[in-house]
Design an enzyme around this catalytic site. Structure first.
Site, PDB file in Angstrom:
ATOM      1  N   ASP A 185     -43.905  17.206   9.506  1.00 36.57           N
ATOM      2  CA  ASP A 185     -44.896  18.077   9.060  1.00 36.57           C
ATOM      3  C   ASP A 185     -46.525  17.502   9.343  1.00 36.57           C
ATOM      4  O   ASP A 185     -46.740  16.315   9.211  1.00 36.57           O
ATOM      5  CB  ASP A 185     -44.791  18.298   7.571  1.00 36.57           C
ATOM      6  CG  ASP A 185     -45.347  19.389   7.009  1.00 36.57           C
ATOM      7  OD1 ASP A 185     -44.780  20.522   6.521  1.00 36.57           O
ATOM      8  OD2 ASP A 185     -46.825  19.375   6.692  1.00 36.57           O
TER       9      ASP A 185
ATOM     10  N   GLY B 132     -44.594  30.100  -2.813  1.00 32.42           N
ATOM     11  CA  GLY B 132     -45.710  29.530  -1.684  1.00 32.42           C
ATOM     12  C   GLY B 132     -45.600  29.348  -0.137  1.00 32.42           C
ATOM     13  O   GLY B 132     -45.847  28.414   0.320  1.00 32.42           O
ATOM     14  N   GLN B 133     -44.419  30.141   0.468  1.00 32.76           N
ATOM     15  CA  GLN B 133     -44.271  30.100   1.570  1.00 32.76           C
ATOM     16  C   GLN B 133     -45.558  30.342   2.534  1.00 32.76           C
ATOM     17  O   GLN B 133     -46.069  31.353   2.362  1.00 32.76           O
ATOM     18  CB  GLN B 133     -43.251  31.210   2.045  1.00 32.76           C
ATOM     19  CG  GLN B 133     -42.794  30.809   3.563  1.00 32.76           C
ATOM     20  CD  GLN B 133     -41.357  31.580   4.061  1.00 32.76           C
ATOM     21  OE1 GLN B 133     -40.917  32.569   3.014  1.00 32.76           O
ATOM     22  NE2 GLN B 133     -41.122  31.339   5.089  1.00 32.76           N
TER      23      GLN B 133
ATOM     24  N   HIS C 117     -37.702  27.425   7.380  1.00 30.04           N
ATOM     25  CA  HIS C 117     -37.688  26.016   7.578  1.00 30.04           C
ATOM     26  C   HIS C 117     -37.323  25.139   6.471  1.00 30.04           C
ATOM     27  O   HIS C 117     -37.560  25.670   5.267  1.00 30.04           O
ATOM     28  CB  HIS C 117     -39.175  25.523   8.118  1.00 30.04           C
ATOM     29  CG  HIS C 117     -40.216  25.908   7.103  1.00 30.04           C
ATOM     30  ND1 HIS C 117     -40.625  27.436   7.182  1.00 30.04           N
ATOM     31  CD2 HIS C 117     -41.000  25.320   6.075  1.00 30.04           C
ATOM     32  CE1 HIS C 117     -41.630  27.204   6.305  1.00 30.04           C
ATOM     33  NE2 HIS C 117     -41.888  26.345   5.463  1.00 30.04           N
TER      34      HIS C 117
ATOM     35  N   HIS D  73     -37.714  21.626   4.321  1.00 30.72           N
ATOM     36  CA  HIS D  73     -38.435  20.568   4.146  1.00 30.72           C
ATOM     37  C   HIS D  73     -37.589  19.500   4.013  1.00 30.72           C
ATOM     38  O   HIS D  73     -36.696  19.556   2.823  1.00 30.72           O
ATOM     39  CB  HIS D  73     -39.555  20.560   3.004  1.00 30.72           C
ATOM     40  CG  HIS D  73     -40.540  21.726   3.214  1.00 30.72           C
ATOM     41  ND1 HIS D  73     -41.775  21.353   3.599  1.00 30.72           N
ATOM     42  CD2 HIS D  73     -40.436  23.090   3.304  1.00 30.72           C
ATOM     43  CE1 HIS D  73     -42.648  22.454   3.908  1.00 30.72           C
ATOM     44  NE2 HIS D  73     -41.905  23.663   3.406  1.00 30.72           N
TER      45      HIS D  73
HETATM   46  P1  5GP Z   1     -44.212  26.460   3.720  1.00 29.68           P
HETATM   47  O1  5GP Z   1     -45.405  26.482   2.492  1.00 29.68           O
HETATM   48  O2  5GP Z   1     -44.137  27.558   4.522  1.00 29.68           O
HETATM   49  O3  5GP Z   1     -43.027  26.185   2.945  1.00 29.68           O
HETATM   50  O4  5GP Z   1     -44.327  25.173   4.357  1.00 29.68           O
HETATM   51  C1  5GP Z   1     -45.098  25.072   5.770  1.00 29.68           C
HETATM   52  C2  5GP Z   1     -45.322  23.678   6.305  1.00 29.68           C
HETATM   53  O5  5GP Z   1     -45.658  23.694   7.708  1.00 29.68           O
HETATM   54  C3  5GP Z   1     -46.328  23.089   5.305  1.00 29.68           C
HETATM   55  O6  5GP Z   1     -46.034  21.847   4.653  1.00 29.68           O
HETATM   56  C4  5GP Z   1     -47.536  22.585   6.592  1.00 29.68           C
HETATM   57  O7  5GP Z   1     -47.865  21.695   6.329  1.00 29.68           O
HETATM   58  C5  5GP Z   1     -46.694  22.976   7.709  1.00 29.68           C
HETATM   59  N1  5GP Z   1     -47.275  23.172   9.081  1.00 29.68           N
HETATM   60  C6  5GP Z   1     -48.232  24.483   8.989  1.00 29.68           C
HETATM   61  N2  5GP Z   1     -48.637  24.431  10.057  1.00 29.68           N
HETATM   62  C7  5GP Z   1     -48.244  23.341  10.979  1.00 29.68           C
HETATM   63  C8  5GP Z   1     -48.223  22.945  12.367  1.00 29.68           C
HETATM   64  O8  5GP Z   1     -49.002  23.636  13.157  1.00 29.68           O
HETATM   65  N3  5GP Z   1     -47.380  21.879  12.785  1.00 29.68           N
HETATM   66  C9  5GP Z   1     -46.728  21.157  11.958  1.00 29.68           C
HETATM   67  N4  5GP Z   1     -45.935  20.255  12.526  1.00 29.68           N
HETATM   68  N5  5GP Z   1     -46.704  21.621  10.770  1.00 29.68           N
HETATM   69  C10 5GP Z   1     -47.232  22.578  10.110  1.00 29.68           C
END
Ligand code: 5GP
Ligand code: ZN
Length: 114
Positions: A30, A93-94, A100, A102
């Protein structure tokens, strides 16, 4: 190429710090880690969110979760434990609309909404 950032990372069109890849699954670090180890495990196939999974994805889901476990083990997280999170939709909060998992570890988690 779609506009999806995770599709681009999976295709190596933009850089990612990969820790695992096969023909169906990709895992990379991340960009804003919330724990000492914070890895995202994704399908290569573009699926927007958990709720969009279909019966045909049954094997893929198993593969994703087994990959999470395998990486946790490789990263030395097995003994102390780790957290696996999927944010599905707005209220969760997606931020990125490509499914994905985490994988978080390396510290005791301070927040447990469940
Ligand atoms: P969500 O909130 O959608 O569950 O998590 C998205 C995750 O993707 C966040 O933890 C954020 O830091 C990560 N993220 C967003 N853009 C990028 C990127 O360009 N590269 C990487 N490696 N992680 C990303
Ligand atoms: Zn995508």
């Amino acid at each position: 190429m779609s506009d999806c950032i995770f599709c681009k990372i999976a295709a190596k069109a933009i850089p990612g710090q990969f820790v695992f890849e096969d023909d169906e699954v990709v895992a990379f670090r991340d960009i804003r880690p919330k724990a000492p180890t914070h890895i995202l495990v994704i399908p290569r196939k573009h699926i927007e969110k958990l709720a969009d999974l279909r019966q045909a994805d049954e094997a893929l889901v198993g593969r994703l979760l087994l990959t999470v476990n395998r990486i946790a083990d490789e990263q030395g997280l097995k003994e102390n434990g780790y957290r696996v999170i999927v944010n599905n939709g707005r209220f969760a909060g997606q931020e990125v609309y490509h499914l994905h998992f985490h994988l978080l570890g390396g510290k005791a988690m301070s927040w447990n909404p469940a």
